[in-house]
Design a protein around this motif. Structure first.
Motif, short mmCIF file in Angstrom:
data_model
loop_
_atom_site.label_atom_id
_atom_site.label_comp_id
_atom_site.label_asym_id
_atom_site.label_seq_id
_atom_site.Cartn_x
_atom_site.Cartn_y
_atom_site.Cartn_z
N VAL A 12 0.89 -1.15 0.00
CA VAL A 12 0.00 0.00 0.00
C VAL A 12 0.92 1.20 0.00
CG1 VAL A 12 -1.81 1.22 1.27
CG2 VAL A 12 -1.69 -1.28 1.36
N CYS A 13 0.72 2.12 -0.93
CA CYS A 13 1.62 3.27 -1.03
C CYS A 13 0.83 4.51 -1.44
CB CYS A 13 2.74 3.00 -2.03
SG CYS A 13 2.16 2.56 -3.68
N VAL A 14 1.48 5.66 -1.39
CA VAL A 14 0.86 6.92 -1.79
C VAL A 14 1.87 7.75 -2.55
CG1 VAL A 14 -0.81 7.07 0.10
CG2 VAL A 14 1.45 8.04 0.41
N PRO A 15 1.40 8.62 -3.44
CA PRO A 15 2.30 9.58 -4.08
C PRO A 15 2.56 10.74 -3.12
CG PRO A 15 0.08 9.88 -4.92
CD PRO A 15 0.04 8.69 -4.00
N ALA A 16 3.60 11.50 -3.37
CA ALA A 16 3.96 12.64 -2.51
C ALA A 16 2.87 13.70 -2.49
CB ALA A 16 5.29 13.24 -2.96
N THR A 17 2.02 13.72 -3.50
CA THR A 17 0.96 14.72 -3.59
C THR A 17 -0.29 14.34 -2.80
OG1 THR A 17 0.17 13.68 -5.63
CG2 THR A 17 1.73 15.53 -5.85
N ALA A 18 -0.35 13.11 -2.31
CA ALA A 18 -1.52 12.67 -1.53
C ALA A 18 -1.62 13.49 -0.25
CB ALA A 18 -1.41 11.19 -1.17
N SER A 19 -2.83 13.74 0.20
CA SER A 19 -3.03 14.51 1.43
C SER A 19 -2.70 13.65 2.65
CB SER A 19 -4.48 14.98 1.53
OG SER A 19 -5.34 13.88 1.75
N LEU A 20 -2.40 14.31 3.74
CA LEU A 20 -2.16 13.59 5.00
C LEU A 20 -3.38 12.77 5.38
CD1 LEU A 20 -0.39 16.41 7.06
CD2 LEU A 20 0.67 14.56 5.75
N GLU A 21 -4.56 13.35 5.15
CA GLU A 21 -5.80 12.64 5.45
C GLU A 21 -5.90 11.36 4.63
OE1 GLU A 21 -10.54 13.62 5.78
OE2 GLU A 21 -9.39 14.71 4.26
N VAL A 32 -1.76 -0.77 8.59
CA VAL A 32 -0.31 -0.62 8.60
C VAL A 32 0.09 0.68 9.29
CG1 VAL A 32 0.01 -2.01 6.51
CG2 VAL A 32 -0.24 0.47 6.31
N GLY A 33 1.34 0.77 9.70
CA GLY A 33 1.82 1.95 10.38
C GLY A 33 2.75 2.81 9.55
N ALA A 34 2.98 2.42 8.29
CA ALA A 34 3.86 3.18 7.42
C ALA A 34 3.51 2.91 5.97
CB ALA A 34 5.32 2.82 7.67
N LEU A 35 3.71 3.93 5.16
CA LEU A 35 3.46 3.80 3.72
C LEU A 35 4.69 4.28 2.94
CD1 LEU A 35 -0.07 5.46 3.41
CD2 LEU A 35 0.45 3.01 3.42
N PRO A 36 5.09 3.53 1.93
CA PRO A 36 6.11 4.07 1.04
C PRO A 36 5.48 5.20 0.23
CG PRO A 36 5.77 1.71 0.65
CD PRO A 36 4.71 2.17 1.59
N VAL A 37 6.23 6.25 0.01
CA VAL A 37 5.80 7.35 -0.84
C VAL A 37 6.53 7.15 -2.16
CG1 VAL A 37 5.65 9.85 -1.11
CG2 VAL A 37 5.48 8.82 1.18
#
Length: 152
Positions: A12-21, A32-37
């Motif tokens: 499970v990951c997110v781009p740098a542009t994803a919001s904190l929410e 999970v407690g962490a996501l790769p950006v």
């Protein structure tokens, strides 16, 4: 054993542009407690639940702020074929509980210290069961007692 056999995949990951929410919701949904950006399939950072609390919420940052502003940059990654013992040493040396797993520089999974801990705990439990079973084998099968003589 190699990390690829105990990593969480697909990551499970997110781009740098994803919001904190959005990042917080993804973490909650995935447990999970962490996501790769990521930028495409390349890891450019890691955002943890602690980052969300300490670097964002505690400083009054907007939930709509991009993850890229609070993520840890230049993350340590490990190759999928890394031995578990080496992965543990890496985690300890960089004081990380989560590491992105890569193959040829591309994100393929995520490993958490808890994943390693539970896998090793299971292996120790399995080994203990084998040892316990071996203790119950009659002495004659272990070659320590003399077999009874047969009348022929």
């Amino acid at each position: 054993m190699q990390i690829q056999y105990m990593m969480n995949t697909p990551p499970v990951c997110v781009p740098a542009t994803a919001s904190l929410e959005n990042a917080a919701l993804r973490m909650a949904d995935a447990g999970v407690g962490a996501l790769p950006v990521v930028d495409g399939d390349r890891v450019i950072g890691v955002v943890t639940d602690r980052d969300l609390v300490v670097r964002a919420m505690a400083r009054g940052r907007s939930a709509q702020m991009p993850v890229g502003e609070v993520m840890s940059t230049d993350p340590v990654t490990i190759e999928a074929d890394t031995a578990v013992a080496v992965a543990i040493l890496i985690m300890r040396s960089v004081r990380a509980r989560h590491l992105p797993v890569v193959a040829e520089g591309r994100l393929v999974g995520m490993i958490a210290f808890d994943d390693v801990f539970w896998q090793l705990t299971q292996e120790l439990s399995d080994l203990a069961a084998v040892v316990d079973a071996a203790r119950k084998i009659p002495q004659v099968f272990r070659g320590t007692d003399k077999a009874p003589l047969l009348d022929c």
